[in-house]
Design a protein around this motif. Structure first.
Motif, PDB file in Angstrom:
ATOM      1  N   ARG A 249     -23.391 -59.045  39.877  1.00 43.36           N
ATOM      2  CA  ARG A 249     -24.206 -58.894  38.673  1.00 43.36           C
ATOM      3  C   ARG A 249     -25.269 -60.003  38.603  1.00 43.36           C
ATOM      4  O   ARG A 249     -26.430 -59.743  38.258  1.00 43.36           O
ATOM      5  CB  ARG A 249     -23.317 -58.939  37.428  1.00 43.36           C
ATOM      6  CG  ARG A 249     -24.072 -58.784  36.135  1.00 43.36           C
ATOM      7  CD  ARG A 249     -24.778 -57.455  36.047  1.00 43.36           C
ATOM      8  NE  ARG A 249     -25.568 -57.365  34.827  1.00 43.36           N
ATOM      9  CZ  ARG A 249     -26.800 -56.883  34.774  1.00 43.36           C
ATOM     10  NH1 ARG A 249     -27.397 -56.426  35.870  1.00 43.36           N
ATOM     11  NH2 ARG A 249     -27.449 -56.828  33.627  1.00 43.36           N
ATOM     12  N   LYS A 294     -26.798 -63.453  27.084  1.00 39.63           N
ATOM     13  CA  LYS A 294     -26.450 -62.093  27.490  1.00 39.63           C
ATOM     14  C   LYS A 294     -25.531 -62.107  28.701  1.00 39.63           C
ATOM     15  O   LYS A 294     -24.529 -61.376  28.749  1.00 39.63           O
ATOM     16  CB  LYS A 294     -27.720 -61.298  27.804  1.00 39.63           C
ATOM     17  CG  LYS A 294     -27.463 -59.851  28.194  1.00 39.63           C
ATOM     18  CD  LYS A 294     -28.768 -59.112  28.460  1.00 39.63           C
ATOM     19  CE  LYS A 294     -28.489 -57.668  28.895  1.00 39.63           C
ATOM     20  NZ  LYS A 294     -29.750 -56.924  29.180  1.00 39.63           N
ATOM     21  N   PHE A 295     -25.849 -62.950  29.685  1.00 38.15           N
ATOM     22  CA  PHE A 295     -25.003 -63.001  30.875  1.00 38.15           C
ATOM     23  C   PHE A 295     -23.632 -63.581  30.541  1.00 38.15           C
ATOM     24  O   PHE A 295     -22.613 -63.130  31.066  1.00 38.15           O
ATOM     25  CB  PHE A 295     -25.666 -63.824  31.979  1.00 38.15           C
ATOM     26  CG  PHE A 295     -24.880 -63.822  33.253  1.00 38.15           C
ATOM     27  CD1 PHE A 295     -24.826 -62.682  34.054  1.00 38.15           C
ATOM     28  CD2 PHE A 295     -24.169 -64.944  33.652  1.00 38.15           C
ATOM     29  CE1 PHE A 295     -24.085 -62.667  35.224  1.00 38.15           C
ATOM     30  CE2 PHE A 295     -23.425 -64.940  34.826  1.00 38.15           C
ATOM     31  CZ  PHE A 295     -23.385 -63.794  35.613  1.00 38.15           C
ATOM     32  N   GLU A 297     -22.017 -63.224  27.817  1.00 37.42           N
ATOM     33  CA  GLU A 297     -21.247 -62.132  27.220  1.00 37.42           C
ATOM     34  C   GLU A 297     -20.648 -61.241  28.304  1.00 37.42           C
ATOM     35  O   GLU A 297     -19.494 -60.799  28.196  1.00 37.42           O
ATOM     36  CB  GLU A 297     -22.142 -61.304  26.290  1.00 37.42           C
ATOM     37  CG  GLU A 297     -22.556 -62.041  25.020  1.00 37.42           C
ATOM     38  CD  GLU A 297     -23.564 -61.249  24.199  1.00 37.42           C
ATOM     39  OE1 GLU A 297     -23.886 -60.104  24.613  1.00 37.42           O
ATOM     40  OE2 GLU A 297     -24.019 -61.760  23.166  1.00 37.42           O
ATOM     41  N   GLU A 298     -21.420 -60.987  29.370  1.00 39.72           N
ATOM     42  CA  GLU A 298     -20.912 -60.192  30.475  1.00 39.72           C
ATOM     43  C   GLU A 298     -19.790 -60.914  31.208  1.00 39.72           C
ATOM     44  O   GLU A 298     -18.821 -60.286  31.647  1.00 39.72           O
ATOM     45  CB  GLU A 298     -22.046 -59.859  31.450  1.00 39.72           C
ATOM     46  CG  GLU A 298     -23.093 -58.925  30.878  1.00 39.72           C
ATOM     47  CD  GLU A 298     -24.044 -58.428  31.947  1.00 39.72           C
ATOM     48  OE1 GLU A 298     -23.577 -58.113  33.064  1.00 39.72           O
ATOM     49  OE2 GLU A 298     -25.260 -58.355  31.678  1.00 39.72           O
ATOM     50  N   THR A 302     -16.156 -59.196  31.361  1.00 33.44           N
ATOM     51  CA  THR A 302     -15.606 -58.844  32.677  1.00 33.44           C
ATOM     52  C   THR A 302     -14.247 -59.472  32.886  1.00 33.44           C
ATOM     53  O   THR A 302     -13.308 -58.824  33.376  1.00 33.44           O
ATOM     54  CB  THR A 302     -16.577 -59.291  33.786  1.00 33.44           C
ATOM     55  OG1 THR A 302     -17.822 -58.614  33.627  1.00 33.44           O
ATOM     56  CG2 THR A 302     -16.014 -58.982  35.166  1.00 33.44           C
TER      57      THR A 302
END
Length: 407
Positions: A249, A294-295, A297-298, A302
């Motif tokens: 990602r 944002k990243f 949060e990913e 995950t």
């Protein structure tokens, strides 16, 4: 004045303070090597006609008074300390380049209209004591005495004892200087980008924000021979899935996002037991706060998803959350123009992936940074080096920027 000759002479002199037989320097805060270096710097600045002053904790300034607006100060410098077995450019180059650039300007143009100052910050690295940015935080009265009163180095020496033995102490006032109109820090890149792209100068737009996590995954430890693959709760397998998914990602999002899994501890960490627990670190950085959020949060989503799918418990501890620090737009423009004058198109507008004193300054005064390439991207290492021609170009860019700001 020959910029190269003056810089090489000063670099050779100051590399001797804490210099190692195999090259490089170990010059830790309030050590004998550090004390000799700041003492020699004080003497040098006085000899070169600067008005010299130490603050309470050991930050050193060398000042050239302006002729028309002396109450407005343009400042450049960096930190005097190093890591253990560090190089001769990290920090030191920023101080020496400021001295050489200002001497060059004085010889070519005479006294500046605004005052010019060289700044040697007492500490940035946190290599002797578990505390970073002691110099710049004290410069802006941000340091809390309580944070260092009980800390010690690896040999048990108390911070306060080392400080006082070196002739310094806690500051006793809360005054913050209001005369500084710009701060420009020169630094080696400490990465491979400029060298890879064959650029001589980095025009720094900001210092990336950082989020650092400690993650604990708990599955189930069991016999490596008698537990079928389908019945395992292998924490390391879950960890590797998390790594693969998040790295893919991060690669898809592209530069300047970076993601690092730097520390991994499986439990019980033996050959014949399915690991039932793993603790690991996550470090993600980006110059844009929204993209970083944002990243992150990913990252968290995950990790939780993988843990749930594999029937594991997870604890996510976000222990560092530093926002990006942007450099001043006008100073960025000045650095870019100077880079074009000196290096033509051989410059790159870029963020800094590492932390610097400039990130403390930028929250209080207009701030800019200039990078020069690092050979093979090596830093915090005795093999740290930059081609001398690139160092000279960096000093020329700094001199041009200081000229625009102070003359």
């Amino acid at each position: 004045m020959d910029i190269r000759t003056m810089f090489e002479s000063l670099d050779q002199q100051f590399t001797s303070y804490g210099g190692l037989k195999g090259g490089g320097i170990t010059r830790l805060l309030y050590s004998d090597e550090w004390t000799k270096a700041v003492g020699a710097l004080e003497s040098l600045l006085k000899e070169e006609g600067f008005e010299v002053q130490f603050d309470a904790v050991g930050n050193l300034t060398g000042r050239i008074e302006g002729t028309e607006n002396p109450e407005e100060t343009i400042m450049s410098g960096s930190h005097i300390d190093t890591v253990v077995e560090g190089g001769h450019l990290d920090g030191q180059f920023g101080i020496l380049s400021a001295i050489v650039a200002i001497k060059y300007l004085l010889e070519k143009y005479g006294q500046p209209k605004k005052s010019l100052e060289v700044l040697s910050l007492a500490e940035e690295e946190g290599s002797r004591f578990p505390y970073t940015f002691w110099g710049s935080k004290n410069f802006f009265n941000l340091a809390d005495h309580k944070d260092v009163e009980e800390i010690t180095d690896s040999e048990g020496v108390k911070f306060t004892d080392a400080m006082r033995q070196s002739g310094f102490d806690f500051r006793q006032d809360d005054k913050v200087r209001e005369d500084i109109k710009a701060f420009v820090e020169m630094h080696i890149e400490q990465g491979k980008v400029l060298e890879t792209e064959q650029k001589a100068i980095g025009v720094v737009t900001g210092i990336v924000g950082q989020k650092r996590y400690t993650i604990n995954l708990k599955g189930e430890a069991n016999h490596a021979g008698t537990t079928p693959m389908g019945l395992r709760k292998d924490a390391v397998v879950a960890f590797t899935e998390i790594v693969q998914r998040l790295v893919k990602r991060a690669e898809a999002m592209g530069d300047p996002l970076v993601l690092t899994f730097g520390h991994v501890t499986p439990v019980p960490n033996t050959v014949n037991v399915v690991p039932g627990e793993v603790e690991f670190s996550v470090d993600c950085r980006h110059i844009d706060q929204e993209a970083l959020n944002k990243f992150a949060e990913e990252v968290e989503a995950t990790i939780k998803e993988v843990a749930q799918q594999r029937g594991m418990d997870v604890n996510i501890n976000l222990w560092m959350d530093e926002a990006p620090t942007l450099m001043d737009d006008d100073i960025i423009k000045n650095v870019k123009l100077a880079a074009e004058e000196v290096a033509g198109q051989a410059y790159k507008v870029m963020p800094s992936g590492a932390g610097h004193d400039a990130q403390i300054f930028a929250k209080h005064v207009p701030t800019g940074m200039i990078f020069v390439p690092s050979i093979k991207g090596i830093s915090h290492n005795v093999e740290e080096e930059t081609d001398v021609e690139d160092l000279v170009k960096g000093i020329e860019v700094l001199a041009s920027v200081l000229h625009k700001l102070a003359y």
